[in-house]
Write a protein that holds these residues in place. Sequence first.
Motif, PDB file in Angstrom:
ATOM      1  N   LEU A 211      33.704  31.101  31.360  1.00  0.00           N
ATOM      2  CA  LEU A 211      34.206  30.278  30.249  1.00  0.00           C
ATOM      3  C   LEU A 211      35.324  29.613  30.880  1.00  0.00           C
ATOM      4  O   LEU A 211      35.525  28.501  30.240  1.00  0.00           O
ATOM      5  N   PHE A 212      35.928  29.965  31.588  1.00  0.00           N
ATOM      6  CA  PHE A 212      37.157  29.238  32.079  1.00  0.00           C
ATOM      7  C   PHE A 212      36.706  28.005  32.876  1.00  0.00           C
ATOM      8  O   PHE A 212      36.226  28.205  33.766  1.00  0.00           O
ATOM      9  N   GLY A 213      37.255  26.815  32.376  1.00  0.00           N
ATOM     10  CA  GLY A 213      37.028  25.337  33.144  1.00  0.00           C
ATOM     11  C   GLY A 213      35.432  24.944  32.976  1.00  0.00           C
ATOM     12  O   GLY A 213      35.030  23.836  33.487  1.00  0.00           O
ATOM     13  N   GLY A 214      34.765  25.662  31.914  1.00  0.00           N
ATOM     14  CA  GLY A 214      33.388  25.347  31.661  1.00  0.00           C
ATOM     15  C   GLY A 214      32.317  26.230  31.527  1.00  0.00           C
ATOM     16  O   GLY A 214      32.522  27.368  32.317  1.00  0.00           O
TER      17      GLY A 214
ATOM     18  N   THR B 285      44.530  38.843  39.975  1.00  0.00           N
ATOM     19  CA  THR B 285      43.126  38.792  39.614  1.00  0.00           C
ATOM     20  C   THR B 285      43.121  37.912  38.448  1.00  0.00           C
ATOM     21  O   THR B 285      42.199  36.793  38.304  1.00  0.00           O
ATOM     22  N   ALA B 286      44.047  37.970  37.566  1.00  0.00           N
ATOM     23  CA  ALA B 286      43.983  37.140  36.230  1.00  0.00           C
ATOM     24  C   ALA B 286      44.236  35.644  36.548  1.00  0.00           C
ATOM     25  O   ALA B 286      43.594  34.748  35.998  1.00  0.00           O
ATOM     26  N   ALA B 287      45.086  35.459  37.455  1.00  0.00           N
ATOM     27  CA  ALA B 287      45.404  34.105  37.921  1.00  0.00           C
ATOM     28  C   ALA B 287      44.042  33.383  38.532  1.00  0.00           C
ATOM     29  O   ALA B 287      44.080  32.301  38.171  1.00  0.00           O
ATOM     30  N   GLU B 288      43.471  34.026  39.198  1.00  0.00           N
ATOM     31  CA  GLU B 288      42.458  33.597  40.056  1.00  0.00           C
ATOM     32  C   GLU B 288      41.283  33.120  39.016  1.00  0.00           C
ATOM     33  O   GLU B 288      40.197  32.284  39.297  1.00  0.00           O
ATOM     34  N   LEU B 289      41.168  34.076  37.975  1.00  0.00           N
ATOM     35  CA  LEU B 289      39.989  33.974  37.039  1.00  0.00           C
ATOM     36  C   LEU B 289      40.117  32.736  36.201  1.00  0.00           C
ATOM     37  O   LEU B 289      39.375  32.214  35.639  1.00  0.00           O
ATOM     38  N   TYR B 290      41.687  32.316  35.978  1.00  0.00           N
ATOM     39  CA  TYR B 290      41.844  31.225  34.984  1.00  0.00           C
ATOM     40  C   TYR B 290      41.574  29.986  35.722  1.00  0.00           C
ATOM     41  O   TYR B 290      42.225  29.437  36.438  1.00  0.00           O
ATOM     42  N   ARG B 291      40.393  29.496  35.613  1.00  0.00           N
ATOM     43  CA  ARG B 291      39.934  28.099  36.508  1.00  0.00           C
ATOM     44  C   ARG B 291      40.009  26.722  35.699  1.00  0.00           C
ATOM     45  O   ARG B 291      39.709  25.854  36.217  1.00  0.00           O
ATOM     46  N   GLY B 292      40.600  26.976  34.179  1.00  0.00           N
ATOM     47  CA  GLY B 292      40.759  25.739  33.596  1.00  0.00           C
ATOM     48  C   GLY B 292      40.825  26.071  32.356  1.00  0.00           C
ATOM     49  O   GLY B 292      40.465  27.388  31.903  1.00  0.00           O
TER      50      GLY B 292
END
Length: 659
Positions: free
Chosen positions: A5-8, A118-125
């Motif tokens: 869901l992050f980034g689209g 891990t959380a940082a990489e998951l948040y793609r937008g």
Amino acid sequence: MRIRLFGGLEVVSPGNRPVRFATRKTAQIFAALVLAGGRAVRREALCEAFWPGRGEAQARNSLRQALVDIRRSFPAGNAARVEIESDLDTVTLKAEPGTADIWVFEQTAQGDDGGLATAAELYRGDLLAADAIHEGLDWFAPHQRTYRRIALQVAERLSQAAPQPGSQEAAACERLAERLLAADPTAEEAHRAIIRLCLQRGQPNAALRQYKLCQEALRRELEAEPEAATSALLEAEREVARPPEVPAMPATDRQPPSRGTDQPSVVVLPFENLSGPEDEFLVEGVVEEITATLSRVSDFFVIARQSAYAYRGRFVDLAEIGRELGVQYAVEGSVRRSMDRVRVAVKLEDTQTRAQIWSERYDRAASDIFALQDEIAGQVAGAMHPALLKAEIEAARRKPPESLRAYELMLRAYPNIWSATSDGNRLGIVLLEQAIAADPGYGRAYALRAWGHAQNLAYLWSSDPDRERELALADAETAARLASNDPMALTAIGAALSMCTTDQSRAGAYIERALALDPNSAWAWARSGWVAIYRDQPQAARRDFERAMALSPFDPLEHNFTMGLAAASGLEGDFAQAVRLTQEMIDKNPQVTWAYRQLASFSAFAGDIETARRAIATLRVVNPGVSIAVMKKSHPLRHIPRLFDTFVEGWRRAGLPEE
């Protein structure tokens, strides 16, 4: 099974195939259920949010249909183990833990420091990005704000944990902070994270530069100053506040360079060396190669390397650089080597507004430094070209119509003539006519107008295809006399000739000339691919289209690149792949209605007659007079019997009438 869901919104089956929903509203209902995280959602709330203003019965029926569509994507006993449970009052989505990125993000972001990377990489937008804005829908807005706030906390906590420079944690933190700043340049937590990382790497000047970026963004957007917590980071590092003294440039170097007024001007500033003194040659080599590569693109006026080198080791505000060198845009970057890998980060900025127009990272093996420099320089030039052109187009749009010159009229024409729509193409031709009236010797305007008329012919946008062919060829001949050294004009000439004539050798010659002048032009590589298609050379075509997409993955003509790959698959007999690529392109670009003719034929040969017939029905809605006879007069492949006869047979199976 993966749900992002992050980034689209992106849903991928256990077999690594994309899951597509019937409508955008269905996809958003699915996203709303994922957001609930296994908790029941009231039907009444969904109806009010997604179908406001409709009667209760109609809204409930629409919700019921959306749930049917979702269940159709995840039938009972599906390998993904995704199920929809519902009763008269509530709806619940059940799935395995860890299936959705937001579920894992919530868990790792709120845990100890070990899971922050891990959380940082998951948040793609932002949550769902632009997909969340539809018909005034505000269901997702509070969630977007919440997740962005958590992501900012993750960036700050991760940087405060003092990750080892060059570690995965430091890299994840920096990437997250840059994504957050791209969405909101005033996000101080993200600025502070990058400042801390710079200080931990022993780069006080870079930390000061980031502080200045933060300060300018706050002043510009909020008329505010940085918080005490942000300023304190630099106060603790006194050396940061005193950049090294560098002799001032001679007065002669401060004079804006002489150049033509119809070119965006660019300076490639010295990159930061994030490794050590032994890698200084690598950093200088990358900058030198990027400068040289951009200098070969006739659309850019690139400041000489010697002038840019005067800023090495100094912190100078971008606006000051813009004034001193007379440039509108600046390229900044950094180079880091770690073991056998080299990472190069590059960004393009407006010197007046400091707005970041484009950025990219390149992570490559360091086995061949010179090949690496060539590869990165080519990709930077290929990706910067459409980004810079977009910025110029936006600037031209803001200018009053009465003060527009031929160049700016042509800039306004670009997005219209690239729109893949009849109305847009028509407006683009009008703007190009105005550009030619303002400057009758403007070869590129003639070339683009030739391509516009060729599109009218090929995509059935004209009731007089013979007249469009005549106009296209006349403009192409004029452009050939006026723009013999302009890669974009040469590409447009080749495109028009390949779509309007049987002389693919001549069309290919213009495109080869364009690539000789600008080997990093994504559009020229794509048109080279189409010439290969018209020559029945699918393997060569595929290589050219893939190169175009690698050079410019977010190009305004990306839909045309994808359709080229679909055509190559069709020529190779892989009709299932051709259908998949065509359908993906239509899903992303619903305005490209001419693609339904390919979808119809490919689907018919793939054995999916139902999809083929639906494609023909859609095509006939936008082109009521379309028939096989019309295709024989307009289609670019009409002169290649083996190829065109295949399309015709597919259309017949799909039900396209002969006349």
